[in-house]
Motif scaffolding. Structure first.
Motif, PDB file in Angstrom:
ATOM      1  N   PHE A 136       0.807  -1.227   0.000  1.00  0.00           N
ATOM      2  CA  PHE A 136       0.000   0.000   0.000  1.00  0.00           C
ATOM      3  C   PHE A 136       0.841   1.280   0.000  1.00  0.00           C
ATOM      4  O   PHE A 136       0.302   2.367  -0.181  1.00  0.00           O
ATOM      5  CB  PHE A 136      -0.924   0.016   1.228  1.00  0.00           C
ATOM      6  CG  PHE A 136      -2.072  -0.957   1.123  1.00  0.00           C
ATOM      7  CD1 PHE A 136      -3.196  -0.656   0.358  1.00  0.00           C
ATOM      8  CD2 PHE A 136      -2.032  -2.180   1.783  1.00  0.00           C
ATOM      9  CE1 PHE A 136      -4.255  -1.542   0.258  1.00  0.00           C
ATOM     10  CE2 PHE A 136      -3.089  -3.073   1.692  1.00  0.00           C
ATOM     11  CZ  PHE A 136      -4.202  -2.754   0.922  1.00  0.00           C
ATOM     12  N   GLY A 137       2.157   1.142   0.248  1.00  0.00           N
ATOM     13  CA  GLY A 137       2.983   2.331   0.495  1.00  0.00           C
ATOM     14  C   GLY A 137       3.088   3.296  -0.683  1.00  0.00           C
ATOM     15  O   GLY A 137       3.266   4.493  -0.485  1.00  0.00           O
ATOM     16  N   ALA A 138       2.966   2.797  -1.902  1.00  0.00           N
ATOM     17  CA  ALA A 138       3.120   3.693  -3.051  1.00  0.00           C
ATOM     18  C   ALA A 138       1.981   4.712  -3.106  1.00  0.00           C
ATOM     19  O   ALA A 138       2.174   5.832  -3.578  1.00  0.00           O
ATOM     20  CB  ALA A 138       3.172   2.879  -4.343  1.00  0.00           C
ATOM     21  N   ARG A 139       0.814   4.338  -2.599  1.00  0.00           N
ATOM     22  CA  ARG A 139      -0.346   5.238  -2.717  1.00  0.00           C
ATOM     23  C   ARG A 139      -0.838   5.779  -1.381  1.00  0.00           C
ATOM     24  O   ARG A 139      -1.722   6.622  -1.339  1.00  0.00           O
ATOM     25  CB  ARG A 139      -1.495   4.507  -3.420  1.00  0.00           C
ATOM     26  CG  ARG A 139      -1.117   4.085  -4.842  1.00  0.00           C
ATOM     27  CD  ARG A 139      -2.190   3.259  -5.482  1.00  0.00           C
ATOM     28  NE  ARG A 139      -3.397   4.030  -5.719  1.00  0.00           N
ATOM     29  CZ  ARG A 139      -4.564   3.488  -6.031  1.00  0.00           C
ATOM     30  NH1 ARG A 139      -4.676   2.179  -6.114  1.00  0.00           N
ATOM     31  NH2 ARG A 139      -5.611   4.239  -6.242  1.00  0.00           N
ATOM     32  N   ASN A 140      -0.266   5.236  -0.291  1.00  0.00           N
ATOM     33  CA  ASN A 140      -0.731   5.650   1.044  1.00  0.00           C
ATOM     34  C   ASN A 140       0.488   5.784   1.962  1.00  0.00           C
ATOM     35  O   ASN A 140       1.326   4.872   1.985  1.00  0.00           O
ATOM     36  CB  ASN A 140      -1.674   4.597   1.646  1.00  0.00           C
ATOM     37  CG  ASN A 140      -2.830   4.265   0.728  1.00  0.00           C
ATOM     38  OD1 ASN A 140      -3.862   4.928   0.747  1.00  0.00           O
ATOM     39  ND2 ASN A 140      -2.651   3.248  -0.123  1.00  0.00           N
ATOM     40  N   PRO A 141       0.588   6.861   2.747  1.00  0.00           N
ATOM     41  CA  PRO A 141       1.718   6.954   3.670  1.00  0.00           C
ATOM     42  C   PRO A 141       1.599   5.924   4.795  1.00  0.00           C
ATOM     43  O   PRO A 141       0.604   5.925   5.530  1.00  0.00           O
ATOM     44  CB  PRO A 141       1.630   8.384   4.213  1.00  0.00           C
ATOM     45  CG  PRO A 141       0.270   8.881   3.880  1.00  0.00           C
ATOM     46  CD  PRO A 141      -0.287   8.046   2.772  1.00  0.00           C
ATOM     47  N   VAL A 142       2.591   5.026   4.899  1.00  0.00           N
ATOM     48  CA  VAL A 142       2.598   4.016   5.972  1.00  0.00           C
ATOM     49  C   VAL A 142       3.412   4.589   7.134  1.00  0.00           C
ATOM     50  O   VAL A 142       4.527   5.070   6.939  1.00  0.00           O
ATOM     51  CB  VAL A 142       3.196   2.687   5.454  1.00  0.00           C
ATOM     52  CG1 VAL A 142       3.313   1.681   6.591  1.00  0.00           C
ATOM     53  CG2 VAL A 142       2.316   2.124   4.334  1.00  0.00           C
ATOM     54  N   LEU A 143       2.832   4.564   8.342  1.00  0.00           N
ATOM     55  CA  LEU A 143       3.424   5.250   9.495  1.00  0.00           C
ATOM     56  C   LEU A 143       3.713   4.252  10.620  1.00  0.00           C
ATOM     57  O   LEU A 143       2.854   4.015  11.485  1.00  0.00           O
ATOM     58  CB  LEU A 143       2.454   6.325  10.015  1.00  0.00           C
ATOM     59  CG  LEU A 143       1.854   7.293   8.980  1.00  0.00           C
ATOM     60  CD1 LEU A 143       0.758   8.157   9.614  1.00  0.00           C
ATOM     61  CD2 LEU A 143       2.946   8.162   8.384  1.00  0.00           C
ATOM     62  N   PRO A 144       4.905   3.623  10.636  1.00  0.00           N
ATOM     63  CA  PRO A 144       5.234   2.671  11.711  1.00  0.00           C
ATOM     64  C   PRO A 144       5.208   3.364  13.066  1.00  0.00           C
ATOM     65  O   PRO A 144       5.697   4.494  13.194  1.00  0.00           O
ATOM     66  CB  PRO A 144       6.649   2.199  11.356  1.00  0.00           C
ATOM     67  CG  PRO A 144       6.829   2.556   9.918  1.00  0.00           C
ATOM     68  CD  PRO A 144       6.006   3.779   9.671  1.00  0.00           C
ATOM     69  N   GLN A 145       4.652   2.701  14.074  1.00  0.00           N
ATOM     70  CA  GLN A 145       4.530   3.267  15.417  1.00  0.00           C
ATOM     71  C   GLN A 145       5.492   2.563  16.378  1.00  0.00           C
ATOM     72  O   GLN A 145       5.797   1.385  16.199  1.00  0.00           O
ATOM     73  CB  GLN A 145       3.087   3.116  15.914  1.00  0.00           C
ATOM     74  CG  GLN A 145       2.094   3.905  15.096  1.00  0.00           C
ATOM     75  CD  GLN A 145       2.458   5.378  15.030  1.00  0.00           C
ATOM     76  OE1 GLN A 145       2.642   6.015  16.069  1.00  0.00           O
ATOM     77  NE2 GLN A 145       2.582   5.925  13.822  1.00  0.00           N
TER      78      GLN A 145
END
Ligand SMILES: NC(=O)c1ccc[n+]([C@@H]2O[C@H](COP(=O)([O-])OP(=O)(O)OC[C@H]3O[C@@H](n4cnc5c(N)ncnc54)[C@H](OP(=O)(O)O)[C@@H]3O)[C@@H](O)[C@H]2O)c1
Length: 255
Positions: A136-145
């Motif tokens: 999903f990272g190409a179209r959505n910002p992935v935010l590791p916590q």
């Protein structure tokens, strides 16, 4: 990649639509047959299969069930140690998922929202998931916590969308009552709010926008003062999530 979805509801459908056109083979479970059939017709590479086949035939399994049925649905499914499991279920902590999805150990939780269907949906995740990033990272910002509690705090904050949308609809309805054009009223409200939301926030933009809407005695400041109690209500509502979301323990353990 071979992807499986357990629970073909609102959020699974949005995620499947968001994966369209990337060449994945996607299995969805047959509950909610009408929606499963629509996804098959709409998204190339999607097929329907019983839950055990969804799990057996997938490299990555997305858990998109309501948490209250997880204990009924997950035990006995053929999870494997080499599999990635990504849960979107609210109220299903990692500790519980590890028990339910054994022997799989690569298990993460993320928080998609329906706009993931078209992209631009921030995806907080814990623990960090290279697989989620790849999908999903190409179209959505992935935010590791950094912790499960931090992830859960995002869950609480994401609940703001619902009351905000409710307020936008109330305002559009009020406007339409005066103009007689509900469609145009909703479009106007959506457009003015959109102008204040930064494309890529770096911090400080919202406070700056608010400062620009604070002319003493102006309509903005007057309405904000009339609604000042709503701020305390919001804080109270968010604080009310503490026990449910395990916000008082870094591990995110729930009471
Ligand atoms: N919607 C959101 O915006 C959102 C956002 C973040 C996280 N979530 C989380 O995502 C999860 C799903 O939410 P949702 O809004 O997509 O709910 P939903 O539309 O009710 O979807 C849940 C699906 O699970 C299916 N199901 C029930 N028992 C099943 C079984 N034994 N095997 C396979 N599927 C089964 C249901 O089928 P039936 O229709 O036949 O009962 C339904 O299609 C929840 O845990 C929620 O907390 C949702």
């Amino acid at each position: 990649m071979r992807l499986g979805f357990l629970g073909t509801g609102e959020i699974a459908a949005a995620m499947v639509r968001g994966l369209a056109g990337q060449g994945h083979d996607i299995l969805v479970s047959p509950r909610n047959a009408a929606l499963a059939a629509r996804l098959c017709a709409e998204v190339p590479g999607v097929a329907v299969a019983p839950n055990p086949e969804v799990v057996a035939g997938s490299d990555v399994v997305f858990l998109c069930l309501l948490a209250r049925v997880a204990e009924d649905v997950l035990p006995g499914l053929p999870f494997r140690a080499d599999q990635t499991v990504i849960s979107v279920m609210v109220d299903a902590p990692l500790k519980r998922l590890r028990g339910l999805c054994a022997p799989a150990t690569d298990i993460s939780i993320t928080i998609p929202l329906p706009p993931i269907a078209t992209g631009g949906c921030p995806l907080p995740v814990y623990p960090a998931s290279p697989v989620l990033e790849a999908l999903f990272g190409a179209r959505n910002p992935v935010l590791p916590q950094p912790s499960e509690a931090a992830l859960n705090a995002h869950l609480g904050a994401s609940a703001l969308c619902s009351p905000i949308l409710d307020q936008l609809l109330t305002t559009a309805d009020w406007l339409a009552g005066h103009t007689g054009d509900p469609g145009q009223a909703e479009a106007y409200i959506a457009a003015i709010i959109r102008t204040f939301l930064p494309e890529r926030a770096r911090g400080g933009e919202l406070a700056a926008a608010l400062a620009g809407l604070s002319t003493e005695g102006g309509l903005n400041a007057t309405l904000r003062a009339a609604m000042s109690g709503a701020k305390d209500d919001l804080r109270r509502g968010l604080d009310g999530f503490h026990a449910r979301l395990g916000l008082d323990t870094p591990s995110g353990d729930r009471t």
